[in-house]
Every structure is written in structure tokens, then in C-alpha cells.
Design an enzyme around this catalytic site. Structure first.
Site, short mmCIF file in Angstrom:
data_model
loop_
_atom_site.label_atom_id
_atom_site.label_comp_id
_atom_site.label_asym_id
_atom_site.label_seq_id
_atom_site.Cartn_x
_atom_site.Cartn_y
_atom_site.Cartn_z
N ARG A 179 0.75 -1.15 -0.04
CA ARG A 179 0.02 0.03 0.05
C ARG A 179 0.83 1.31 -0.05
O ARG A 179 0.44 2.44 -0.70
CB ARG A 179 -0.94 -0.03 1.09
CG ARG A 179 -2.19 -0.83 1.14
CD ARG A 179 -3.16 -0.56 2.36
NE ARG A 179 -4.44 -1.39 2.02
CZ ARG A 179 -5.39 -0.84 1.39
NH1 ARG A 179 -5.30 0.41 0.79
NH2 ARG A 179 -6.52 -1.67 1.16
N GLU A 207 -2.23 -8.26 3.66
CA GLU A 207 -3.80 -8.35 3.87
C GLU A 207 -4.26 -9.72 3.35
O GLU A 207 -3.89 -10.37 2.52
CB GLU A 207 -4.43 -7.13 3.38
CG GLU A 207 -3.79 -5.79 3.83
CD GLU A 207 -4.57 -4.66 3.06
OE1 GLU A 207 -5.66 -4.69 2.52
OE2 GLU A 207 -3.90 -3.63 2.95
N GLU A 234 -10.41 -1.05 -5.36
CA GLU A 234 -9.55 -0.34 -4.57
C GLU A 234 -8.06 -0.01 -5.02
O GLU A 234 -7.46 1.18 -4.86
CB GLU A 234 -9.34 -0.87 -3.11
CG GLU A 234 -8.57 0.03 -2.16
CD GLU A 234 -9.02 -0.08 -0.52
OE1 GLU A 234 -8.28 0.42 0.17
OE2 GLU A 234 -9.65 -1.00 -0.53
N ASP A 253 -11.73 7.57 -10.95
CA ASP A 253 -11.92 8.80 -10.42
C ASP A 253 -10.79 9.76 -11.04
O ASP A 253 -10.10 10.18 -10.67
CB ASP A 253 -12.00 8.88 -8.90
CG ASP A 253 -12.35 10.24 -8.35
OD1 ASP A 253 -12.99 10.95 -9.23
OD2 ASP A 253 -12.18 10.82 -7.41
N HIS A 296 -18.78 -6.68 1.41
CA HIS A 296 -17.92 -7.47 0.49
C HIS A 296 -17.90 -6.61 -0.68
O HIS A 296 -18.81 -6.61 -1.58
CB HIS A 296 -18.42 -8.72 -0.02
CG HIS A 296 -18.52 -9.82 1.38
ND1 HIS A 296 -17.33 -10.02 1.96
CD2 HIS A 296 -19.56 -10.51 1.94
CE1 HIS A 296 -17.82 -10.91 3.16
NE2 HIS A 296 -19.06 -10.95 3.05
N CYS A 339 -16.52 -6.74 -3.42
CA CYS A 339 -16.55 -7.54 -4.73
C CYS A 339 -17.95 -7.98 -5.25
O CYS A 339 -18.16 -7.89 -6.60
CB CYS A 339 -15.64 -9.06 -4.54
SG CYS A 339 -14.04 -8.72 -3.89
#
Length: 857
Positions: free
Chosen positions: A511, A544, A555, A612, A823, A825
């Protein structure tokens, strides 16, 4: 001729059915005079006449009471009239010599003047049947329509002299022929100079027309329709004639190649389409579908000529044509129950009307505001082919569309692209048919699109009629099938080479180093084997537990975009007034970095993720192959646009008052001025009233194209690495590409509530659900975006709006202090059954505000 004889017989059968032979004791069951005969309408009579002709049925002789008066037997009535006038020796009085219906029997084509003449005679007698019969005869015959309503031919002086001599000879012959008989009907010069079949073929071939010019007088046709369509009986004659005309025209075009022999055959379609009542209900059942089928058989040059002709029409006339075909499609779709077993693709009427609508679509493009000169150059280096190509060919898996996306043949014939049109005559949205989109089985349609057989029609070949949601579904199928294909090829490679290959595009990232990890990995793939970019993306965040079923990728894309467009990096400049980003011409980043950004955008489309990003529309136009021009500055650089616009509109002396030259100044990242000459020696060339348009065009060219040429070429190359084999450019317009990448900015939470499903014991009437939606609707815009981010992995609405999201709210145990979870997904929100609305609001706000990262529940 056999054909003329057949037509004559069919007409006799038709009149026998509608009028009878005149013998009240007739025993022929197929005769209108037979006592037991069941009356039928004109449409049924026309069909029955064809059947009788095929079966060589009995044809009645005219009864004595009918002879000389019935139009059903023209040869007998003409013979009787001739004998009677010869034997009567002038005993008939003037009243008996008034024109009868037979007087128009030799009239095989119409002019505007002739129509008005017959209409005047009919108005005097208040009997419109002669006009109805003439219309029925002329408008049911392609040969007659081709010769009707011709423009007056412009003759040279020599031609006029020779024609005058011919007319004098003809006048003498006509005087001899007409001696002993009298008629009140005066023949027009055009008609008298023509044979019964109209102008000779020789005359047709002599007169050559340009790509738009036609021999029919369209304004005259419109005036005639305006005069006649107000009369219901006359309107019915047009309808019946069209029913009879269409199958013959379809046959002519399918088997006889009539357009190649006589380009004037196009007049048939021009004249019929000027009928402003074509979209009325009585046409939609039989007449219009049959005519559309005939029109769809026109060869490509004829379709192109029709599109060019219609492109000269006004916006209102184009809209009428669109409404005519749209009405037929909508009527047919609503009147039938289409499903996966009864596909709309197999309905001949809908398919034919869609093909006809394509002609109007390109006419709308041609007639709009075109920009055909400013095209982006192709990439200097071709996109490298996959190293797996040889094996694919051996396995029969050769890639389709190696030379790029398909192009519509009519588009090629016309020499234009939809993206060339800056502003069409009428909105592109007017061509979308929502009822058709609702019943279209996109999985089947996509199959037909890929197979490309003539027997199966795909509406993806006419993307203008599809909305963005339907086209996005087609693109989704294309992307998924390509992913499965790459996975299958990888598995086969593993068998052949004996080594384990990854069937996914796997990215493992940290990340806090997401750009370094992701872009380095993508750069390696792009250099080694670009085909791997077309595998399904699988993202894993180091440390993760989240398993990527779509949500982790969402994400990942969001975090990458946030980093890339960080103004501290300096790859893009940000305009505070427009909230839009633009390529930084003085960026320190190399071209490879911009290529990777293009890859990220392509991957987002390929993996159905929304980003975005905030680019002006000119970026998407450039991705579609069009350069930026002055008008694009209004979106990307509005302050500069207004300044240049003021310069163009300035009424004073530009050179003396403004004192500007063809040298412009820009600033780099550190605020240092950079000078650029728009022309060689630009600092010595003043801008004047005469050359200010050149100055503005060159300024826009520099700002939108030249100054960012390296950066944009690299960016576009990365984008095409992922999408080069996709039907993206074929299906979507630039504004739809933006919607595809960025999603919808309109967040309609009521539509989201209406489409949400419930699980685990919840339903829309549960107390907690009612409290939940009251809470969400009370959120501000920023909180609503956070909620979407938490639940779906992105804060944007998909193509089609939030109603297309299909969110699920499931029960996650009784009342507790646990936070809601999701969730991303699968767009599932797990919501405990909180005891109060206040507790629900507090827990939900905490969850959406501090949510980051993935774990296993």
C-alpha cells in the site's frame, strides 16, 4: 414483354376481385360479381390477385353491362370506346365527350402539373376515383415511380433546336391520329413527348449525376404529398400501392441488380420516404416493414448516395425520417414478446428498419458540423504481437481483428467516421431505441457480432441504436471471452512446455509503495509479453487477507489514480476553475510513465472498473483519433478560450490595439517563462485582423497537440496495448468513453434503494431497513460518496446510474457493537440488526469514515 403481361394479368385479377365482371349471375368464386363472394379490403385483394395469377385461375370476360365502363378490362373498354366513336359519326353530344376514367389509362408516370390537373377534374365532379386509380397504378410500379416527378432537364441551344424539330414532327403525327375523336384532357408536353413507358433508357443513361444530385424533383414531391394526404381515400391509395410495390422492388434489387443498370431507381425510395404519414399505425403493420426490407437490399453505393442526399435535409426532415423508422421498431417490439427463444434479431421488420435507420444516422453525421482534417497520426511503432501467436494459430485460435477494430462498410464508402462530427443535425440520443434495448439478448447478439454471418444480424453492427448500458454489456462479454481465451491458451502452453504459467495478470503490491510496485511490474509485462495485459487482473495487497473477486482491484485502481494525479508528482497540471487535469508539457517523468498510465486506464475498462479521473473531453477525442482544436479549449482551458474568442470578435484594429505577435509565452513547473514561435520568426510577425484566425488555430494546435505530443503519444500507446483488439472505438463515442472510464457523476440514491435486494431475513419493510435508508438519504454528498466507496469499492455510479448497481443488504446477526462490513467484490453490505436508529447512524458513519484495507471475516 413477359413481365408486363404478368403485371397486366395481376391487375385484371385485382379489379375482378374488387369490382367484379358486371355479371350478377357470375359463377366464378374469385369474382366480385359472384353472389357468394366475400368482400375484402384492398390489401387482401392485392395478395389474393397474386395467388390467382400463380394458380392460373379463371379470369372472367367482361359482361356487356360492364364493357366500356370498367377499368378492370382496359383493352376491351379501349376497343369499345374506339369503335363507338368511329361508328357514331359525330352523333354524340358534347356532354358525352367529358373525360372518363379510361382517359388516364395511358398515363404511366406523374408530374406535379398532371397531378394538379387530375385533382382539379376530380374536384369538379366530386369523384376522386380516377386520381385514386392513377396513384394506385403509378405508386405501385417501380418503373412508373422512377420516371415520375423528374426535374426539368437543362438543354443546350443545339439540343433545344433539335427537340423543337422533333416536337413539330410529333405534333403533325398527333393531329393525324387524333382526327375523328375529341378529348377534354390536355396532355402535358412531358407526357406527349414520352412513350407509354416514359423516357427511353438512352435518355436515362445520357444524364450523369454527381454524388448527391438526383433526377427527382423532391420539392415537387413534397408539394404533391401536402395536397393529397389530407384526403383519406387518396391516402389509402398510397398505402395500398406501397403494399404492392415493396415485394417487387425487393425482388428487383435482390435478383436483377436494377440499381447498377439505372441509378435513377433510387428515385423510388426518395419519393416514398417523403410521405409524411409513413409512421402512422396503418403503415406499421405491413406496408412499412415490407418497404424497409426492400430498402435494406440497396447496394452500398446506393445507400451512400441516399445518405449524402438526406444529409442536405433540414434537422426537422431528418427527425421525421428517424421517427418513421423508430416508430416501426418500437411498434414491432411492443407488439411481440421477444425472449431468448424468440430473438428480436430474427424479426425481419426490426432488422430492416435498423439498417434503414443507419442511412439516416450517417446522413445526420454528414449534415452536421464536421471536422475531418484534424486527425491524430498513428503510432510510429506497432503494438507488439503476443509471443503466443504461433501456438494460437496452430490451435485454431488466431486472433481476430489484427488490423484493428472493424469499420462499418457504409462509413468507409462515405469516407467519414462518427467521431468526425462535432455537432450532428439532431442529437445522437434520438437514434437510441429504449424498448429495443430492453428486449435485446446481449449474449446472443454479441455471438452474432463475432461470427459475422449474413444469416444472423447483430445490433452491435448498428451501435447508434444501443444505449451506453447495452454497449457496455457487449464490451463486457468481449473482454471476458478474451480473458477466458488467454487463460485457455496459458493452460495449453503449460501442457506443451511443461512449465507452470500464471493464467492471471497477478499484481502483488504494498500500500505504501503502490506506484513503484504496480508500475514496475506492468512495465516488465508490457515489454516482455503485452498479451498478458489481456488476462484477468488479480491484485493482492501485501500483508492483507483479501481475495480479489473484483473489490480489491477496485481499490487498487483508486489508490493508483490518487497517486498518479497527485500534483506533487507533476505529471499533470490541475485547473482550479474546471477541476480538470491536463498533461504537463514540462514534466520530468519519462514517456514510459505516461505509457503505464494509459495501461492503467485500459485495464480499468478491460476489468470493468470505474476510475476517479478528471480529464477534459478532448482527451477522449484524442484517444479516438481526433486532434484538439480551438473549440476544445472551451473545456480544457476556458480562460484562454475566452481570450482567443474575444480576439476573433474584436472589431477594432488588432495590430495597433493589442500589439501581439506569433510568439507565445508559457511557464514551466518553477514559474520560468518559456517562449514558443507559432510560425518561424514569430516574434517579428504581428497578429492582424487578416491573420488572427491563423494565430488562434496555431495557438490551439500548440496547446492541445504539439506541446504534449510526446506525453500523449506514450499515454495513448499504453491505452491501446490493452484495448487494441477491443470493439471499443467501434461501439462508443468520446463522451461515452468518458462515462465508461469515470462512471456517472449523478448519484441517484432513490434508484439505488429501488434496485437493492435483501438477504438473511431482511426485506424492504423491515424496521432496520427503513431506518437505514432514511439515514442514507439524509447524508451529505461527501458522506454518500464515502458510503458508496465502503460498499462497492468506488465512489462513482456505474454506466446507467446507481439503479444498475444491484446492491445486497444482508443481516449480520442481532444487535451488537460491531460495525457494518461489506464485500466490495459483490456489492454486499452486512448490517447487524441495531436496536435504534441513532445507533445505526453512529455505527454506519464510523464504518464508512475509517474504512481502509481488507481482512477475512
Amino acid at each position: 414483354m413477359k413481365r408486363a403481361a404478368a403485371k397486366h394479368l395481376i391487375e385484371r385479377y385485382y379489379h375482378q376481385l374488387t369490382e367484379g365482371c358486371g355479371n350478377e349471375a357470375c359463377t366464378n368464386e374469385a369474382c366480385g360479381s359472384s353472389p357468394g363472394f366475400q368482400r375484402m379490403d384492398n390489401n387482401a385483394a392485392a395478395i389474393k390477385a397474386l395467388e390467382l395469377y400463380k394458380n392460373n385461375a379463371k379470369l372472367c370476360d367482361p359482361h356487356p353491362s360492364k364493357k366500356g365502363a370498367s377499368s378492370a378490362f382496359p383493352e376491351n373498354s379501349a376497343k369499345g370506346a374506339h369503335n363507338f366513336s368511329a361508328c357514331s359519326n359525330g352523333k354524340m353530344n358534347h356532354k358525352d365527350l367529358q373525360p372518363t376514367r379510361e382517359d388516364f389509362r395511358d398515363l404511366n408516370f406523374l408530374t406535379e402539373e398532371k397531378v394538379y390537373e387530375i385533382l382539379s377534374l376530380c374536384s369538379e365532379t366530386e369523384d376522386y376515383s380516377p386520381l385514386i386509380r392513377v396513384i394506385g397504378r403509378v405508386f405501385s410500379s417501380a418503373e412508373s415511380l422512377v420516371q415520375s416527378f423528374r426535374k426539368a432537364k437543362q438543354h443546350t441551344k443545339e439540343e433545344l433546336k433539335s427537340l423543337q424539330a422533333k416536337d413539330e414532327d410529333k405534333d403533325e403525327d398527333e393531329k393525324e391520329t387524333a382526327s375523328g375523336s375529341s378529348t377534354a384532357m390536355e396532355v402535358e408536353p412531358e407526357a406527349s413527348a414520352s412513350s407509354a413507358d416514359g423516357p427511353s433508357d438512352g435518355e436515362n443513361n445520357v444524364q450523369k449525376f454527381g454524388p448527391v444530385e438526383v433526377s427527382v424533383d423532391i420539392e415537387a414531391v413534397r408539394r404533391v404529398y401536402d395536397k393529397l394526404l389530407s384526403n383519406e381515400k387518396i391516402e389509402a391509395a398510397f398505402l395500398n400501392a406501397l403494399v404492392y410495390l415493396s415485394p417487387n422492388v425487393e425482388c428487383d434489387l435482390t435478383y436483377h441488380n436494377v440499381y447498377a443498370a439505372d441509378p435513377n431507381y433510387l428515385n423510388v425510395f426518395i419519393i416514398v420516404m417523403e410521405n409524411s404519414n409513413l409512421h402512422s399505425p396503418e403503415y406499421l403493420e405491413i406496408a412499412l416493414p415490407q418497404f424497409c426490407k426492400a430498402m435494406s437490399k440497396l447496394p452500398l453505393p446506393a445507400l451512400a448516395k441516399l445518405a449524402r442526399l438526406w444529409s442536405q435535409y433540414s434537422a426537422d426532415q431528418i427527425r421525421r425520417l428517424v421517427e418513421t423508422f423508430q416508430q416501426l421498431i418500437t411498434y414491432t417490439v411492443i407488439s411481440n414478446e421477444f425472449s431468448s427463444d424468440n430473438l428480436v434479431n430474427e424479426d425481419d421488420g426490426v432488422v430492416a428498419a435498423t439498417k434503414c435507420l443507419k442511412i439516416v444516422y450517417y446522413a445526420n453525421v454528414l449534415g452536421g458540423d464536421l471536422d475531418m482534417d484534424h486527425n491524430e497520426e498513428d503510432d510510429d511503432e506497432p503494438i507488439p504481437e503476443s509471443s503466443e501467436l504461433t501456438l494460437q494459430e496452430l490451435l485454431g485460435e488466431e486472433r481476430r481483428n489484427k488490423k484493428g477494430p472493424r469499420v462499418d462498410p457504409l462509413e468507409t464508402e462515405l469516407g467519414i467516421r462518427s467521431s468526425d462530427c462535432r455537432k450532428p443535425l439532431i442529437s445522437f440520443e434520438d437514434f437510441i431505441n429504449e424498448p429495443l434495448n430492453d428486449v435485446l439478448e446481449m449474449d446472443k447478439d454479441y455471438t452474432f457480432f463475432k461470427v459475422e454471418t449474413e444469416s444472423k444480424f447483430s445490433f452491435m453492427t448498428c451501435p447508434f441504436i444501443l444505449n451506453a448500458v447495452t454497449k457496455n454489456l457487449g464490451l463486457y462479454y468481449d473482454n471476458r471471452i478474451r480473458m477466458y481465451s488467454e487463460r485457455r491458451i496459458t493452460a495449453l502452453y503449460s501442457l506443451v512446455q511443461g512449465q507452470q504459467l500464471n493464467p492471471y495478470l497477478r499484481l502483488k503490491v504494498r500500500r505504501d509503495h503502490i506506484i513503484d510496485d504496480a508500475l514496475v511490474r506492468l512495465e516488465m509485462i508490457a515489454m516482455e509479453n503485452p498479451a498478458d495485459l489481456k488476462k484477468q487482473l488479480y491484485v493482492e495487497f501485501e500483508g492483507e487477507q483479501g481475495v480479489d473477486e473484483g473489490g480489491v482491484s477496485k481499490e487498487f485502481f483508486q489508490l493508483v489514480v490518487e497517486e498518479i494525479f497527485n500534483r506533487d508528482i507533476g505529471m499533470f497540471t490541475y485547473d482550479e476553475s474546471t477541476k480538470l487535469f491536463w498533461f504537463n508539457p514540462s514534466s520530468f517523468e519519462n514517456e514510459g510513465q505516461f505509457t503505464l498510465i494509459g495501461i492503467v486506464l485500459g485495464l480499468a475498462i478491460y476489468n470493468n472498473c470505474i476510475l476517479d479521473v478528471h480529464f477534459p473531453m478532448v482527451v477522449y477525442r484524442k484517444l479516438m483519433g481526433k486532434k484538439g482544436t480551438f473549440r476544445d479549449l472551451a473545456d480544457s482551458h476556458p480562460v484562454l478560450y475566452q481570450s482567443l474568442k474575444d480576439l476573433l470578435e474584436y472589431e477594432g484594429n488588432v495590430e495597433e490595439d493589442m500589439m501581439i505577435t506569433f510568439q507565445i509565452s508559457q511557464t514551466d513547473l518553477f514559474g520560468n517563462p518559456l517562449m514558443y514561435d507559432l510560425k518561424e520568426g514569430g516574434d517579428k510577425i504581428p497578429v492582424t485582423n487578416e491573420n488572427r484566425k491563423d494565430f488562434v488555430a496555431l495557438y490551439a494546435e500548440y496547446m492541445l497537440n504539439k506541446s504534449v505530443e510526446k506525453q500523449f503519444k506514450a499515454f495513448r500507446r499504453g491505452f491501446h496495448m490493452v484495448t487494441n483488439e477491443s470493439p471499443l472505438k467501434y461501439l462508443f463515442r468520446p463522451e461515452e468513453i468518458e462515462l465508461l472510464i469515470c462512471g456517472s457523476r449523478n448519484l441517484d440514491f432513490q434508484a439505488l434503494e429501488d434496485s437493492t435486494e435483501y438477504d438473511g431475513g431482511y426485506n424492504k419493510d423491515s424496521r432496520i431497513i427503513r431506518d437505514f435508508w432514511e439515514t442514507v438519504h439524509s447524508f451529505g454528498q461527501e458522506q454518500k460518496r464515502l458510503f458508496l466507496q465502503f460498499t462497492t469499492g468506488t465512489d462513482r455510479a456505474p454506466v446507467g446510474g446507481l439503479g444498475k448497481l444491484k446492491m445486497i443488504i444482508a443481516k449480520n446477526g442481532p444487535d451488537s457493537d460491531r460495525l457494518p462490513t461489506s464485500h466490495t467484490c459483490f456489492n454486499v453490505l452486512l448490517l447487524p440488526e441495531y436496536s435504534t436508529k441513532e445507533k445505526l447512524t453512529e455505527r454506519l458513519l464510523k464504518a464508512i469514515t475509517y474504512a481502509k484495507g481488507f481482512g477475512m471475516l
